[in-house]
Scaffold this active site. Sequence first.
Site, PDB file in Angstrom:
ATOM      1  N   ASP A 157      41.669  40.763  42.672  1.00  0.00           N
ATOM      2  CA  ASP A 157      40.613  39.763  42.516  1.00  0.00           C
ATOM      3  C   ASP A 157      40.313  39.048  43.836  1.00  0.00           C
ATOM      4  O   ASP A 157      41.166  38.966  44.715  1.00  0.00           O
ATOM      5  CB  ASP A 157      41.047  38.745  41.443  1.00  0.00           C
ATOM      6  CG  ASP A 157      39.866  37.978  40.875  1.00  0.00           C
ATOM      7  OD1 ASP A 157      38.717  38.375  41.130  1.00  0.00           O
ATOM      8  OD2 ASP A 157      40.104  36.981  40.172  1.00  0.00           O
ATOM      9  N   ASN A 159      33.419  43.373  32.971  1.00  0.00           N
ATOM     10  CA  ASN A 159      32.690  43.380  34.249  1.00  0.00           C
ATOM     11  C   ASN A 159      31.268  43.960  34.139  1.00  0.00           C
ATOM     12  O   ASN A 159      30.465  43.822  35.069  1.00  0.00           O
ATOM     13  CB  ASN A 159      33.488  44.122  35.339  1.00  0.00           C
ATOM     14  CG  ASN A 159      34.687  43.348  35.861  1.00  0.00           C
ATOM     15  OD1 ASN A 159      35.709  43.904  36.232  1.00  0.00           O
ATOM     16  ND2 ASN A 159      34.576  42.021  35.898  1.00  0.00           N
TER      17      ASN A 159
HETATM   18  C1  IPE Z   1      39.545  40.745  36.593  1.00  0.00           C
HETATM   19  O1  IPE Z   1      38.824  39.999  37.511  1.00  0.00           O
HETATM   20  C2  IPE Z   1      39.102  42.156  36.619  1.00  0.00           C
HETATM   21  C3  IPE Z   1      39.344  42.890  37.856  1.00  0.00           C
HETATM   22  C4  IPE Z   1      39.934  42.462  38.928  1.00  0.00           C
HETATM   23  C5  IPE Z   1      38.849  44.228  37.840  1.00  0.00           C
HETATM   24  P1  IPE Z   1      37.539  39.146  37.097  1.00  0.00           P
HETATM   25  O2  IPE Z   1      37.054  38.504  38.329  1.00  0.00           O
HETATM   26  O3  IPE Z   1      36.589  39.994  36.353  1.00  0.00           O
HETATM   27  O4  IPE Z   1      38.168  38.100  36.085  1.00  0.00           O
HETATM   28  P2  IPE Z   1      37.688  36.644  35.638  1.00  0.00           P
HETATM   29  O5  IPE Z   1      36.265  36.756  35.188  1.00  0.00           O
HETATM   30  O6  IPE Z   1      37.819  35.765  36.818  1.00  0.00           O
HETATM   31  O7  IPE Z   1      38.628  36.273  34.541  1.00  0.00           O
HETATM   32  C1  IPE Z   2      37.463  41.656  41.968  1.00  0.00           C
HETATM   33  O1  IPE Z   2      36.780  40.765  42.782  1.00  0.00           O
HETATM   34  C2  IPE Z   2      36.762  42.977  41.828  1.00  0.00           C
HETATM   35  C3  IPE Z   2      36.194  43.225  40.505  1.00  0.00           C
HETATM   36  C4  IPE Z   2      36.297  42.446  39.472  1.00  0.00           C
HETATM   37  C5  IPE Z   2      35.468  44.447  40.358  1.00  0.00           C
HETATM   38  P1  IPE Z   2      35.658  39.834  42.211  1.00  0.00           P
HETATM   39  O2  IPE Z   2      34.344  40.522  42.350  1.00  0.00           O
HETATM   40  O3  IPE Z   2      35.963  39.374  40.846  1.00  0.00           O
HETATM   41  O4  IPE Z   2      35.737  38.628  43.220  1.00  0.00           O
HETATM   42  P2  IPE Z   2      35.520  37.105  42.899  1.00  0.00           P
HETATM   43  O5  IPE Z   2      36.421  36.742  41.794  1.00  0.00           O
HETATM   44  O6  IPE Z   2      34.071  36.943  42.529  1.00  0.00           O
HETATM   45  O7  IPE Z   2      35.850  36.415  44.183  1.00  0.00           O
HETATM   46 MG    MG Z   3      36.975  37.759  40.127  1.00  0.00          MG
END
Ligand code: IPE
Ligand code: IPE
Ligand code: MG
Length: 254
Positions: free
Chosen positions: A33, A81
């Site tokens: 993340d 996602n």
């Molecule tokens: C969790 O991260 C999913 C992945 C890293 C693939 P998200 O960024 O989607 O999670 P939330 O929305 O902060 O809980």
């Molecule tokens: C994790 O990074 C990757 C996926 C969930 C695909 P994020 O895209 O969630 O990054 P933040 O949470 O917005 O910083």
């Molecule tokens: Mg995220």
Amino acid sequence: MFNFLKKRSTISDDGSIHLNYDNIPKHIAIIMDGNGRWAKQRNLPRTIGHKAGVETIRRIIKECDKLGVKYITLYAFSTENWKRPKDEVSALMDLLVEYLKKEFDELNKSNVVINHIGDISKLPERCSKELISAYERTKDNTGIVMNLALNYGGRSEIIDGVKKIAQDIKDGKLKIEDIDEEVISSHMYTKGMPDPDLIIRPSGEQRLSNFLLWQCAYSEFWYSNINWPDFSESDLHKAIYDYQNRDRRFGGIK
Ligand code: IPE
Ligand code: IPE
Ligand code: MG
């Protein structure tokens, strides 16, 4: 006496970490993340953050392999996602295909099994085809197993498992009274794999976000404020250091 101390790692006066190679987590799962925030801090588009995150995957897989980790599960795309803008979803799918194409030879040479968990039938065909082909070509490798969690959701996994179990009962292959933890585990996407010992989540969030709900009953959790693109080998060592200095009691008494 002090037998349990053997499982611990130590830290020298100069701050360097000495891991205990007899107590390396067998299965590490990572919620990758913070790619978006990493990019935002640099005034870059979110997709550049995802690209930078792929570089981290390369480094961390190598390091896990070197340390003797047997399974690494990487949360790359959750069932939630899909709520993101179409452009971002599509960029993530492109990155996945690019990653598999670009990294295949190196991973295969390192004896990595490129596995996937999640419902990949809902991914664009270019992705599912590449994933299936990567698995087919590496399934007999004997090195670290890399599970790419794609269109993965812990609840969906449980729903899929329940449906399969119900079907087995209907077909007379299983009796209700024979359902136990082992039966449930063997109906999860991680069938045949040990549960994760350590779950790592960078970026400062402290939640599971629907990751490995069944499997993490006794996992150790490790959080860090560092965004995934900046996550280093030394952060991995810190996580394992902390892991090795915890008591895992599994409900018993030390
Ligand atoms: C969790 O991260 C999913 C992945 C890293 C693939 P998200 O960024 O989607 O999670 P939330 O929305 O902060 O809980
Ligand atoms: C994790 O990074 C990757 C996926 C969930 C695909 P994020 O895209 O969630 O990054 P933040 O949470 O917005 O910083
Ligand atoms: Mg995220």
